[in-house]
Enzyme design. Structure first.
Site, PDB file in Angstrom:
ATOM      1  N   HIS A 261       8.415   1.125   1.435  1.00 59.72           N
ATOM      2  CA  HIS A 261       8.286   1.565   0.033  1.00 59.72           C
ATOM      3  C   HIS A 261       8.453   0.354  -0.884  1.00 59.72           C
ATOM      4  CE1 HIS A 261       8.335   4.016  -3.415  1.00 59.72           C
ATOM      5  NE2 HIS A 261       9.436   4.716  -3.249  1.00 59.72           N
ATOM      6  N   HIS A 301      -3.404   0.891   0.577  1.00 65.67           N
ATOM      7  CA  HIS A 301      -2.509   1.818  -0.125  1.00 65.67           C
ATOM      8  C   HIS A 301      -2.835   3.233   0.322  1.00 65.67           C
ATOM      9  CE1 HIS A 301      -0.423   3.858  -3.421  1.00 65.67           C
ATOM     10  NE2 HIS A 301       0.234   2.721  -3.581  1.00 65.67           N
ATOM     11  N   ASP A 357       1.987  -5.127  -4.609  1.00 69.30           N
ATOM     12  CA  ASP A 357       2.945  -6.053  -4.004  1.00 69.30           C
ATOM     13  C   ASP A 357       2.348  -7.393  -3.617  1.00 69.30           C
ATOM     14  OD1 ASP A 357       5.266  -4.515  -4.114  1.00 69.30           O
ATOM     15  OD2 ASP A 357       4.546  -3.275  -2.468  1.00 69.30           O
TER      16      ASP A 357
HETATM   17  N1  ACO Z   1      -3.962  -4.756   7.159  1.00 68.90           N
HETATM   18  C1  ACO Z   1      -4.818  -4.497   8.177  1.00 68.90           C
HETATM   19  N2  ACO Z   1      -5.286  -3.264   8.473  1.00 68.90           N
HETATM   20  C2  ACO Z   1      -4.862  -2.267   7.708  1.00 68.90           C
HETATM   21  C3  ACO Z   1      -3.965  -2.459   6.628  1.00 68.90           C
HETATM   22  C4  ACO Z   1      -3.519  -3.763   6.363  1.00 68.90           C
HETATM   23  N3  ACO Z   1      -2.683  -4.027   5.356  1.00 68.90           N
HETATM   24  N4  ACO Z   1      -3.705  -1.277   6.043  1.00 68.90           N
HETATM   25  C5  ACO Z   1      -4.411  -0.356   6.725  1.00 68.90           C
HETATM   26  N5  ACO Z   1      -5.109  -0.960   7.731  1.00 68.90           N
HETATM   27  C6  ACO Z   1      -6.045  -0.308   8.652  1.00 68.90           C
HETATM   28  C7  ACO Z   1      -5.336   0.485   9.714  1.00 68.90           C
HETATM   29  O1  ACO Z   1      -5.080  -0.286  10.861  1.00 68.90           O
HETATM   30  C8  ACO Z   1      -6.327   1.580   9.969  1.00 68.90           C
HETATM   31  O2  ACO Z   1      -7.364   1.059  10.752  1.00 68.90           O
HETATM   32  P1  ACO Z   1      -8.061   1.969  11.923  1.00 68.90           P
HETATM   33  O3  ACO Z   1      -8.738   3.078  11.156  1.00 68.90           O
HETATM   34  O4  ACO Z   1      -8.975   1.040  12.627  1.00 68.90           O
HETATM   35  O5  ACO Z   1      -6.924   2.469  12.789  1.00 68.90           O
HETATM   36  C9  ACO Z   1      -6.923   1.877   8.588  1.00 68.90           C
HETATM   37  O6  ACO Z   1      -6.810   0.632   7.888  1.00 68.90           O
HETATM   38  C10 ACO Z   1      -6.184   2.982   7.821  1.00 68.90           C
HETATM   39  O7  ACO Z   1      -4.785   2.677   7.799  1.00 68.90           O
HETATM   40  P2  ACO Z   1      -3.625   3.760   7.624  1.00 68.90           P
HETATM   41  O8  ACO Z   1      -2.359   3.186   8.160  1.00 68.90           O
HETATM   42  O9  ACO Z   1      -4.072   5.084   8.154  1.00 68.90           O
HETATM   43  O10 ACO Z   1      -3.554   3.879   6.045  1.00 68.90           O
HETATM   44  P3  ACO Z   1      -2.350   4.505   5.227  1.00 68.90           P
HETATM   45  O11 ACO Z   1      -2.948   5.030   3.987  1.00 68.90           O
HETATM   46  O12 ACO Z   1      -1.527   5.426   6.058  1.00 68.90           O
HETATM   47  O13 ACO Z   1      -1.438   3.213   4.946  1.00 68.90           O
HETATM   48  C11 ACO Z   1      -0.290   1.480   3.866  1.00 68.90           C
HETATM   49  C12 ACO Z   1      -1.201   2.692   3.690  1.00 68.90           C
HETATM   50  C13 ACO Z   1       1.022   1.888   4.553  1.00 68.90           C
HETATM   51  C14 ACO Z   1       0.056   0.920   2.464  1.00 68.90           C
HETATM   52  C15 ACO Z   1      -1.041   0.406   4.698  1.00 68.90           C
HETATM   53  O14 ACO Z   1      -2.238   0.046   4.058  1.00 68.90           O
HETATM   54  C16 ACO Z   1      -0.178  -0.814   4.979  1.00 68.90           C
HETATM   55  O15 ACO Z   1       0.590  -0.819   5.934  1.00 68.90           O
HETATM   56  N6  ACO Z   1      -0.311  -1.889   4.130  1.00 68.90           N
HETATM   57  C17 ACO Z   1       0.519  -3.063   4.273  1.00 68.90           C
HETATM   58  C18 ACO Z   1       1.914  -2.817   3.688  1.00 68.90           C
HETATM   59  C19 ACO Z   1       1.927  -2.803   2.174  1.00 68.90           C
HETATM   60  O16 ACO Z   1       1.348  -3.670   1.513  1.00 68.90           O
HETATM   61  N7  ACO Z   1       2.611  -1.797   1.596  1.00 68.90           N
HETATM   62  C20 ACO Z   1       2.783  -1.683   0.115  1.00 68.90           C
HETATM   63  C21 ACO Z   1       2.133  -0.454  -0.420  1.00 68.90           C
HETATM   64  S1  ACO Z   1       2.246  -0.419  -2.172  1.00 68.90           S
HETATM   65  C22 ACO Z   1       3.796   0.172  -2.479  1.00 68.90           C
HETATM   66  O17 ACO Z   1       4.404   0.848  -1.704  1.00 68.90           O
HETATM   67  C23 ACO Z   1       4.421  -0.123  -3.804  1.00 68.90           C
END
Ligand code: ACO
Length: 422
Positions: A261, A301, A357
């Site tokens: 988060h 996101h 972020d």
């Molecule tokens: N880098 C590489 N691949 C990614 C990333 C990333 N940052 N984020 C998602 N993906 C990929 C996943 O591997 C998945 O690929 P697949 O379909 O081949 O399996 C696809 O994109 C979908 O990903 P999910 O995890 O299902 O997306 P979700 O919406 O659940 O996740 C999240 C969102 C947690 C923010 C994710 O994008 C992530 O982990 N990002 C990095 C951490 C981050 O920056 N968090 C801050 C969020 S902003 C905040 O909280 C204020």
């Protein structure tokens, strides 16, 4: 096309038709079909737990509005205190209302001496500032017995004022303790962000560049609310038990503390530091894509699938800050990462864009904040979002104590076995 949904229970043939309003239909339809039938929805992915008039977010279109006002306009023209008033009251203040609100916040920034001398001084020397802040918010509530009187609007408003005003004081106090520095008292003659920055950094003479003061205010505006995120949901769930708002805010801050988060900007700085040089960016991206490396932190996101409007504003703010502080050496790596990722089919097809972020950690670091303070910086402005939702919750006749149901997956009834027989 009718704006209704019809659900049929194939076990009984019973059918229920209910209206769809703004893309939402009431779960009471399921109760009508069968009171013992439940919807399995881990993480509330498809559940609207409340009706809210505070923040509008359209992730596909990259839209974020507070009380209808686009975040871009607020970040450009408003101040955090004005935005706080807007979130709490639903309308922008007129000049007189803003003057009163600013005066009231400014004159509630001091905290009881026991908070600092006895409470904070009791922490271990290397206590994490966010852990300290969570405890301090909760402890602050014990100084105000009227806080329990949540049915009184006068009392609610008083606690809201106290929390908004004292959060920067608590935050800087936690930092000064962990840095071994003497506490700096609030200065009631300067702006909200300027006061926070002087409480953080003042050692002898302190002069603040107005560009840094404005950047801090913009960062506060951008983080003030984000509808039903994990921390705000914690605020609503705990607040629904009618506990005092300090306890609810402590719960919300605890949720924010988690790396999934409020902690992602910390992870971005770690990632950029590990990459170390722009030349290593292509290799890093390949590792991310292959799934062998970590994710590209600061990208993607749960809700924004087009772009995060806050990221665009933050990138501009970063340049304003770097004009004063000099460039963060990690910036070149971040820019290269962004350029490579935005042109790469892997990120394009998954709709992965920089989130809030990606650049905020770089700004915080350039301004001198240690990484452990990043989530604390998030908690200061988010407090007003939590309180706006708390206030809305208490006035919402549809709401009751939060109490989800479960899908029981344990053992059936069985007889107790005596210890000697086990
Ligand atoms: N880098 C590489 N691949 C990614 C990333 C990333 N940052 N984020 C998602 N993906 C990929 C996943 O591997 C998945 O690929 P697949 O379909 O081949 O399996 C696809 O994109 C979908 O990903 P999910 O995890 O299902 O997306 P979700 O919406 O659940 O996740 C999240 C969102 C947690 C923010 C994710 O994008 C992530 O982990 N990002 C990095 C951490 C981050 O920056 N968090 C801050 C969020 S902003 C905040 O909280 C204020």
């Amino acid at each position: 096309m009718p704006d209704t949904i019809t659900i049929t229970d194939d076990r009984t043939g019973k059918t229920v038709t209910v209206p769809i309003t703004d893309g939402v239909f009431p779960a009471s339809a399921v109760r009508e079909l069968d009171p013992s039938l439940f919807i399995y929805d881990p993480a509330f992915m498809q559940t609207a737990a409340c009706r809210s008039a505070i923040t509008y977010l359209d992730g596909d279109a990259g839209i974020l509005r507070y009380r209808g006002y686009p975040i871009e306009q607020l970040a450009e023209k408003s101040t955090y205190l004005e935005v706080a008033y807007l979130l709490l009251n639903g309308e922008l203040p007129n000049p007189e209302q803003l003057a009163t609100w600013s005066h009231d916040v400014t004159h509630h920034t001091f905290i009881h001496e026991n908070m600092r001398k006895r409470f904070v001084d009791g922490f271990h020397y290397d206590a994490h500032p966010m852990g300290m802040l969570i405890s301090a918010v909760s402890a602050l509530g014990t100084f105000y017995n009227d806080a329990k009187d949540i049915d009184s609007k006068e009392s609610r408003d008083k606690q809201i004022l106290r929390l908004v005003a004292k959060m920067p004081t608590l935050a800087s106090m936690c930092y000064r303790f962990s840095a071994g520095l003497p506490f700096v008292y609030p200065d009631n003659d300067i702006s909200f962000p300027a006061n926070f920055l002087q409480m953080m950094w003042k050692i002898g003479e302190y002069e603040l560049d107005p560009r840094l003061e404005r950047a801090m205010d913009v960062l506060f505006i951008l983080h003030a609310d984000h509808e039903q995120n994990c921390g705000t949901t914690a605020m609503r769930v705990v607040g629904s038990s009618h506990v005092d708002p300090y306890s609810s805010c402590a719960a919300a801050a605890a949720a924010l503390y988690g790396p999934l988060h409020g902690g992602a900007n910390e992870a971005v700085i770690r990632m950029l530091t590990e990459i170390g040089h722009v030349d290593n960016v292509p290799k890093f991206i390949e590792e991310v894509k292959s799934g062998k490396g970590s994710r590209l932190m600061g990208f993607g996101h749960r809700v924004y699938k087009n772009f995060d409007p806050r990221a665009t504003i933050i990138k501009k703010t970063a340049y304003d800050v770097f004009e004063v502080t000099g460039t963060n050496p990690l910036l070149d790596i971040a820019l290269k990462l962004e350029e490579v990722a935005l042109a790469d089919e892997y990120f394009i097809s998954r709709k992965l864009y920089p989130n809030v972020d990606f650049y905020s950690g770089l700004i915080y670091q350039a301004m001198g904040f240690p990484v452990a303070m990043f989530t604390v910086l998030f908690a200061i402005p988010r407090t007003v979002g939590w309180l706006a939702h708390w206030q809305e919750l208490l006035g919402d006749k549809d709401q009751k104590i939060s109490r989800p149901r479960q899908w029981y997956a344990g053992e059936d009834a069985r007889d107790y076995i005596d210890l000697s027989a086990r």
